[in-house]
Design a protein around this motif. Structure first.
Motif, PDB file in Angstrom:
ATOM      1  N   ARG A 112       0.836  -1.217   0.000  1.00  0.00           N
ATOM      2  CA  ARG A 112       0.000   0.000   0.000  1.00  0.00           C
ATOM      3  C   ARG A 112       0.860   1.252   0.000  1.00  0.00           C
ATOM      4  O   ARG A 112       0.520   2.249  -0.645  1.00  0.00           O
ATOM      5  N   VAL A 115       1.908   1.816  -3.449  1.00  0.00           N
ATOM      6  CA  VAL A 115       0.815   2.366  -4.259  1.00  0.00           C
ATOM      7  C   VAL A 115       0.687   3.865  -3.993  1.00  0.00           C
ATOM      8  O   VAL A 115       0.542   4.662  -4.910  1.00  0.00           O
ATOM      9  N   ARG A 116       0.775   4.222  -2.703  1.00  0.00           N
ATOM     10  CA  ARG A 116       0.629   5.644  -2.368  1.00  0.00           C
ATOM     11  C   ARG A 116       1.792   6.467  -2.893  1.00  0.00           C
ATOM     12  O   ARG A 116       1.613   7.606  -3.312  1.00  0.00           O
ATOM     13  N   GLY A 117       2.990   5.889  -2.867  1.00  0.00           N
ATOM     14  CA  GLY A 117       4.171   6.664  -3.231  1.00  0.00           C
ATOM     15  C   GLY A 117       4.582   6.542  -4.693  1.00  0.00           C
ATOM     16  O   GLY A 117       5.223   7.438  -5.228  1.00  0.00           O
ATOM     17  N   GLY A 118       4.211   5.446  -5.319  1.00  0.00           N
ATOM     18  CA  GLY A 118       4.685   5.218  -6.694  1.00  0.00           C
ATOM     19  C   GLY A 118       3.949   6.104  -7.668  1.00  0.00           C
ATOM     20  O   GLY A 118       2.747   5.978  -7.854  1.00  0.00           O
ATOM     21  N   ARG A 119       4.691   6.983  -8.328  1.00  0.00           N
ATOM     22  CA  ARG A 119       3.997   7.969  -9.160  1.00  0.00           C
ATOM     23  C   ARG A 119       3.419   7.357 -10.439  1.00  0.00           C
ATOM     24  O   ARG A 119       2.580   7.931 -11.071  1.00  0.00           O
ATOM     25  N   VAL A 121       2.159   4.292 -10.301  1.00  0.00           N
ATOM     26  CA  VAL A 121       1.378   3.158  -9.831  1.00  0.00           C
ATOM     27  C   VAL A 121      -0.045   3.589  -9.513  1.00  0.00           C
ATOM     28  O   VAL A 121      -0.265   4.488  -8.708  1.00  0.00           O
ATOM     29  N   LYS A 122      -0.972   2.923 -10.164  1.00  0.00           N
ATOM     30  CA  LYS A 122      -2.358   3.190  -9.803  1.00  0.00           C
ATOM     31  C   LYS A 122      -2.783   2.170  -8.759  1.00  0.00           C
ATOM     32  O   LYS A 122      -3.455   2.488  -7.797  1.00  0.00           O
ATOM     33  N   THR A 141     -10.886  -6.096   4.410  1.00  0.00           N
ATOM     34  CA  THR A 141      -9.834  -5.150   4.806  1.00  0.00           C
ATOM     35  C   THR A 141      -9.355  -4.331   3.617  1.00  0.00           C
ATOM     36  O   THR A 141      -8.449  -3.522   3.739  1.00  0.00           O
ATOM     37  N   GLU A 142      -9.960  -4.547   2.470  1.00  0.00           N
ATOM     38  CA  GLU A 142      -9.498  -3.830   1.292  1.00  0.00           C
ATOM     39  C   GLU A 142      -9.984  -2.382   1.332  1.00  0.00           C
ATOM     40  O   GLU A 142     -11.008  -2.076   1.925  1.00  0.00           O
ATOM     41  N   THR A 143      -9.204  -1.513   0.680  1.00  0.00           N
ATOM     42  CA  THR A 143      -9.618  -0.106   0.601  1.00  0.00           C
ATOM     43  C   THR A 143     -10.562   0.051  -0.577  1.00  0.00           C
ATOM     44  O   THR A 143     -10.713  -0.857  -1.402  1.00  0.00           O
ATOM     45  N   ARG A 144     -11.159   1.213  -0.659  1.00  0.00           N
ATOM     46  CA  ARG A 144     -12.111   1.433  -1.750  1.00  0.00           C
ATOM     47  C   ARG A 144     -11.403   1.382  -3.101  1.00  0.00           C
ATOM     48  O   ARG A 144     -11.907   0.839  -4.064  1.00  0.00           O
ATOM     49  N   ASP A 222      -0.539   3.749 -13.898  1.00  0.00           N
ATOM     50  CA  ASP A 222      -1.407   4.932 -13.959  1.00  0.00           C
ATOM     51  C   ASP A 222      -1.308   5.490 -15.373  1.00  0.00           C
ATOM     52  O   ASP A 222      -0.276   6.005 -15.787  1.00  0.00           O
ATOM     53  N   MET A 224      -2.590   8.019 -16.941  1.00  0.00           N
ATOM     54  CA  MET A 224      -2.346   9.443 -17.146  1.00  0.00           C
ATOM     55  C   MET A 224      -0.912   9.814 -16.774  1.00  0.00           C
ATOM     56  O   MET A 224      -0.272  10.616 -17.445  1.00  0.00           O
ATOM     57  N   ALA A 225      -0.402   9.190 -15.708  1.00  0.00           N
ATOM     58  CA  ALA A 225       0.979   9.470 -15.309  1.00  0.00           C
ATOM     59  C   ALA A 225       1.937   8.998 -16.400  1.00  0.00           C
ATOM     60  O   ALA A 225       2.870   9.702 -16.789  1.00  0.00           O
TER      61      ALA A 225
ATOM     62  N   SER B 195      -1.357  11.689  -9.761  1.00  0.00           N
ATOM     63  CA  SER B 195      -0.011  11.158  -9.973  1.00  0.00           C
ATOM     64  C   SER B 195       1.034  12.243  -9.737  1.00  0.00           C
ATOM     65  O   SER B 195       2.125  11.973  -9.247  1.00  0.00           O
ATOM     66  N   LYS B 198       1.748  12.592  -6.090  1.00  0.00           N
ATOM     67  CA  LYS B 198       2.680  11.580  -5.583  1.00  0.00           C
ATOM     68  C   LYS B 198       4.128  12.024  -5.729  1.00  0.00           C
ATOM     69  O   LYS B 198       4.998  11.593  -4.995  1.00  0.00           O
ATOM     70  N   ILE B 278      -8.844   3.692   3.617  1.00  0.00           N
ATOM     71  CA  ILE B 278      -9.340   3.113   4.861  1.00  0.00           C
ATOM     72  C   ILE B 278      -9.202   1.608   4.722  1.00  0.00           C
ATOM     73  O   ILE B 278      -9.775   0.996   3.828  1.00  0.00           O
TER      74      ILE B 278
END
Lengths: 572, 482
Positions: A112, A115-119, A121-122, A141-144, A222, A224-225, B195, B198, B278
């Motif tokens: 996770r 995912v949050r940091g990888g520019r 990575v979607k 436990t999965e996020t949306r 991602d 668009m990225a 993106s 990030k 979450i």
């Protein structure tokens, strides 16, 4: 003479010119074709260079993604019984089999965080060797975002694809979309690879990499990225041409426009100041895994300017050629007419001089003849004075003949020769003329034979006849005195007077027999050596004979030359 | 009574704890982001499963001197498409020059223009020779179409040339038109924004006039944690551009990560106004930056299990991690919050935190406002109007209750919006609403009014005047006159 010259002139000018023009146009067309091919090669090359740049970016991104997928050894653990029973209850019997194993919480946290940091990575996923997804899972436990990912990628999982394992049935995966050149990207033996799939409004990419334990971790790139990074590395439009649509001055400076298009043929990114996209000159498809995209080269009317360039050159060459040809033709024309011009200049000069000479000469002749008559009355005249006087008279006769020739020639050229016929005996005129020549001919030991047979009077212009005879006798004196004979026969029948003048001189070669009647023609340098004359005597004589309704021509003879003069009387 | 004393004690205890935490970082206390974690109701009704709101507020510290601000790395991306012709491009040039004029030698600026193609007018450079930059900006004409996606991508590329952690990396995007070359949907541009976020790049979007796509522009800004502004009239451009530009110069912290770990039994339900992951008991959300003296907050709805009276229960622990631009360190802070339970409904009501409630109400009103926008988009004008009016009333009521001028003003804005749903006014009103929504979701406490509305009092008068007219007059479509 004139129209013929003009025709020759035109031919000289226009035949080579036409040839030149044809050659020029052929050359220009060839050149144009060659340049076109060259430019096409250049366009393709340009696109290829850009494609390589894209390939470079894709490689960079691939490296970045490989780093994202550089994971610590992932541990797989059994799901708790509670979770499993809950899942069973949720999913029911008929649904796809749930996964009874999952990753440990620290591993999930690692994923996770990536995912949050990888520019690029979607979303990320981890797949077991049997194709079952270990992450993300729907165990509550999965996020949306993870749930959305599973919804989005359902079509991918439903094919039963297992990344990094041979799925021989190509219909199982969307890789069939790609051209074969992209095989390297889908190499099954490789430990990483791309997988494109369609979702939303465009192609999406999954990048996977094998992990320890036979697991495969993957990244949903991602879109668009990814796109934004590729666009960032493609060229900008040069800010010098701030006005979009501004044209550069030449083909190289005016780069046209290159457009990167997606699978639906929509422009994704474009550069180059040219607006309008009129001329699609080249297209190639982008490197894998983006082979459904294409790079397109558009040019304005660049080719038009090639054409005008070549055509202008050809036209300039043609104009120059025309000028050169005209100059050449004129040069030859002038060369050709120079002799004639020089001669007529001489004639016109002599004509003027002759006019001035005529009056004094008449006086000299008159008084010389007067003195001669007085001499004849003397009892004891001095022999030398008498001879001298004879020479004066003869030479002044010759001079006046020459002058009248020149004047006649000049008049003829002005078209103003007037006939003045009078009844008189031709023989008398012949005899009188011979008498004039006798002293000169005697001096050169030329014997004179005259067989008169035209004593009946005839309406002729005596002055002209005398002039013609003078010229003929003069020629004998000048050129044929070696033969030692001047023979004149006259004949008159049916109003036609015919006079033959023969000599025993060197004669005239047959091929030159007409040429002697041309003005200023002399038979040869040898003959004219030491001989003076205007070169118009025979011309004038024939002209005058023809005006009398007769002719002057050379007739065959045993030796020397024989001129036959025929004249028609004005009245029979 | 007993309950209230206990509550006081616990509050004091947690305050002391907070103080200790602050002290532990030593003298640099003034250069720390302030983290305050509060529940809407610290005192809860006992023996009942219930939900309440948890607010984690982050307030940027004050800069000692204005010159202490973090250097910025900014890319100004200007739309120079044909529609910008005339006044707009002239004001845009002035605004860009004015903004660059505020930068100094440590800052980096780049200027990118786009129409159908992208030109990097000023590649990323230190702001030392302003005259050259200005001369370049003065050359910008207006023509062509709108390659917005590529323009932003190129702006990002210029930023990457000097991307350092101690700089504020920001794209300023000015556009008056629809993106029509390359990706063009709000979703796609939002994805681009996410993106970029990030990478630590925020995009501030300035929508000029009535022709731009406000969904696209606000998405791009929100997903990248930048600002979005609506500039109705080109003459306002320089001023608004500079307000947003100036705000960027007050960034004190970046790469902000907030992690809320709920204690066992406490379930995080949803985040209000903001996005975050979450998963189970953990909520993680990122902010790109914290501005000096501005509070930004994360509002989390939590479900708390039934607990017996007089019990104390830990609700959640909040961990904050951020890069401090003044000390150039990565700082961490944590705080926790607990709740107490009582039988007395009255005490529960008394314990209510005014501050948290105001934010909660504003976020709920925001959700309603967004719903109304969606209804109006579907053409359901009267439903949208009714929703906006009731939203206004809801806000007004709570403004009285919590004595909040902010809620009152937002109520007025909702009522004002309700009067402008007709086709003629909707274009501009929708843009204003998107602007308000974007700001509110980022925790703003005030808004710029629409052009022509000078002050809050004037707005008040307009709304009152309009409300006096019978509503029906506006709802009856003119077609029925036939």
């Amino acid at each position: 003479m004139r129209p013929k010259l003009i025709a020759i002139f035109l031919i000289i000018v226009f035949v080579p010119l036409g040839f030149l023009a044809w050659l020029g146009f052929e050359l220009a067309r060839d050149e144009e074709h060659r340049i076109r091919m060259k430019f096409h090669a250049l366009f393709d090359n340009t696109l290829q260079t850009r494609n390589e740049a894209i390939a470079g970016v894709v490689q960079d991104l691939e490296r970045e993604l490989l780093q994202v997928l550089e994971l610590p050894p992932l541990e797989v653990q059994q799901m708790s019984k509670i979770t499993m029973s809950r899942l069973q209850a949720q999913q029911g019997a008929g649904k796809s089999p749930y996964v009874s194993r999952k990753l440990t919480d620290p591993d999930i946290a690692t994923l996770r965080a990536r995912v949050r940091g990888g520019r690029l990575v979607k979303q990320m996923f981890v797949m077991k060797s049997d194709g079952a997804l270990l992450f993300p899972t729907t165990d509550g436990t999965e996020t949306r975002d993870e749930r959305d990912f599973l919804d989005r990628t359902r079509s991918v999982w439903e094919t039963g694809i297992i990344f990094g394992r041979n799925t021989d049935n190509p219909s199982n995966s969307t890789q069939a979309l790609n051209v074969q050149s992209s095989a390297q990207f889908f190499n099954r033996s490789s430990d990483h690879g791309w997988h494109p799939w369609f979702w939303g409004n465009g192609v999406n990419l999954i990048f996977w990499r094998k992990q320890a334990n036979g697991l495969v971790a993957g990244v949903e790139v991602d879109r668009m990225a990814f796109l934004s990074r590729i666009i960032a590395e493609l060229p900008n439009t040069h800010p010098a041409n701030m006005q979009t649509g501004e044209r550069g001055t030449n083909l190289v400076e005016q780069p046209g426009r290159i457009v990167l298009k997606d699978a639906q043929n929509n422009a994704i990114y474009q550069w180059g100041a040219m607006e309008g996209n009129t001329n699609h000159v080249a297209a190639i498809s982008v490197v894998a895994p983006l082979s459904m995209w294409s790079l397109n080269y558009f040019r304005g009317d660049g080719f038009g300017s090639i054409r005008t360039g070549a055509w202008v050159n050809v036209s300039v060459a043609l104009v120059a050629g025309t000028l050169l040809m005209i100059v050449l033709a004129l040069y030859f024309y002038r060369e050709n007419t120079r002799d004639i011009r020089e001669a007529s200049q001489r004639v016109s000069f002599v004509n003027q001089v002759s006019h001035e000479l005529k009056t004094p000469l008449t006086n000299i002749r008159m008084y010389a003849e007067l003195v001669q008559t007085e001499f004849d009355g003397l009892e004891n005249p001095s022999q030398s004075s008498r001879e001298g006087l004879g020479i004066i008279v003869n030479e002044s006769h010759r001079l006046s003949r020459m002058i009248s020739n020149v004047l006649t020639f000049a008049k003829r050229r002005r078209g103003g020769v007037k006939m003045n016929p009078r009844e008189q005996s031709p023989d008398e005129i012949v005899r009188a003329t011979l008498e004039h020549f006798r002293p000169a001919l005697d001096a050169k030991d030329v014997e004179i034979e005259f067989e008169p047979d035209a004593s009946d009077s005839l309406a002729i212009d005596g002055d002209f006849l005398e002039q013609i005879l003078g010229n003929l006798f003069g020629n004998v004196e000048k050129y044929a005195s070696d033969g030692g004979l001047l023979r004149v026969t006259s004949n008159h029948s049916n109003g036609q007077l015919s006079i033959d003048v023969s000599d025993h001189g060197p004669g005239i070669p047959p091929h030159q027999q007409e040429q002697v009647f041309e003005p200023f023609a002399r038979l040869s340098n040898r003959l004219s050596d030491g001989v003076t004359g205007t070169g118009i005597g025979l011309t004038i004589s024939r002209e005058l004979a023809r005006r009398h309704g007769g002719d002057l021509k050379i007739v065959p003879s045993e030796s020397g030359a024989t001129f036959r003069l025929t004249i028609k009387g004005a009245s029979a | 009574m007993n309950d209230s004393r206990r509550f006081l004690h616990s509050t004091i205890r947690s305050l002391i704890a907070c103080g200790c935490l602050a002290w532990s970082t030593g003298q640099a206390a003034a250069s720390q982001v302030k983290l305050s974690v509060q529940l809407a109701k610290p005192l809860l009704v006992a023996n009942k499963k219930q939900t309440t709101f948890l607010k984690a507020g982050l307030t940027g510290f004050e800069l000692k001197k204005e010159t202490d601000r973090a250097p910025v790395n900014v890319s100004i991306v200007l739309d120079k498409s044909g529609s910008m012709r005339g006044n707009k491009i002239r004001h845009a040039r002035e605004a860009a020059k004015m903004a660059i004029g505020r930068l100094n030698n440590d800052d980096i600026v780049s200027v990118v223009t786009y129409d159908s193609v992208v030109r990097v007018l000023v590649p990323a450079t230190k702001v030392s020779d302003k005259d050259t930059i200005f001369a370049q900006i003065d050359r910008i004409p207006a023509n062509g179409s709108t390659a917005l996606f590529a323009g932003v991508s190129k702006g990002a590329k210029e930023l990457r040339k000097f991307m350092t952690k101690d700089r504020v990396n920001r794209i300023f995007l000015l556009s008056d038109g629809q993106a029509n070359v390359g990706p063009k949907t709000p979703g796609e541009l939002g994805e681009l924004g996410a993106s970029l976020a990030k990478e630590g790049i925020s995009v501030t979007t300035l929508g000029l006039g009535l022709g731009y796509n406000e969904d696209l522009m606000s998405q791009l800004a929100l997903k990248s944690d930048g600002r979005h502004s609506f500039i109705e009239d080109a003459t306002q451009l320089a001023q608004i551009f500079n307000e947003d530009f100036g705000e960027m110069l007050t960034v004190v912290a970046q790469e902000v990560e907030v992690k809320i770990s709920c204690e066992p039994g406490v379930r995080p339900v949803r985040l209000l106004g903001r996005e975050g992951d979450i998963s189970g008991q953990t909520v993680v959300t990122d902010l790109n930056q914290i501005y000096s003296k501005q509070e930004q907050y994360i509002l989390l709805e939590v479900e708390i299990p039934a607990t017996s009276a007089d019990q104390q229960r830990s609700i959640a622990k909040v961990d904050l991690k951020y890069s401090n631009l003044e000390t150039k360190t990565t700082d961490r802070l944590s705080s926790s919050v607990e709740a107490r339970f009582t039988q007395s409904e009255k005490l529960v009501a008394q314990s209510e935190s005014k501050e948290v409630m105001i934010t909660c109400i504003s976020q709920i009103a925001l959700e309603n406002n967004e719903k109304a926008t969606a209804l109006r988009d579907l053409g359901r004008i009267s439903e949208a109007r009714r929703l906006l009016i009731s939203n206004g009333a809801f806000l007004d009521l709570n403004a009285d209750k919590y004595d909040s001028s902010f809620l009152r003003n937002y109520g007025l804005l909702n009522s004002f919006s309700a009067q402008n749903l007709d086709a003629e006014n909707w274009g501009a009103q929708r843009k204003q609403m998107r602007y308000e929504q974007s700001r509110l979701s980022q925790g703003a406490q005030s808004f710029r009014n629409r052009a022509g509305v000078k002050s809050q009092e004037q707005l008040n008068r307009i709304v009152q005047k309009q409300q006096q007219q019978p509503l029906l007059q506006k709802t009856v479509p003119p077609k029925q006159k036939k």
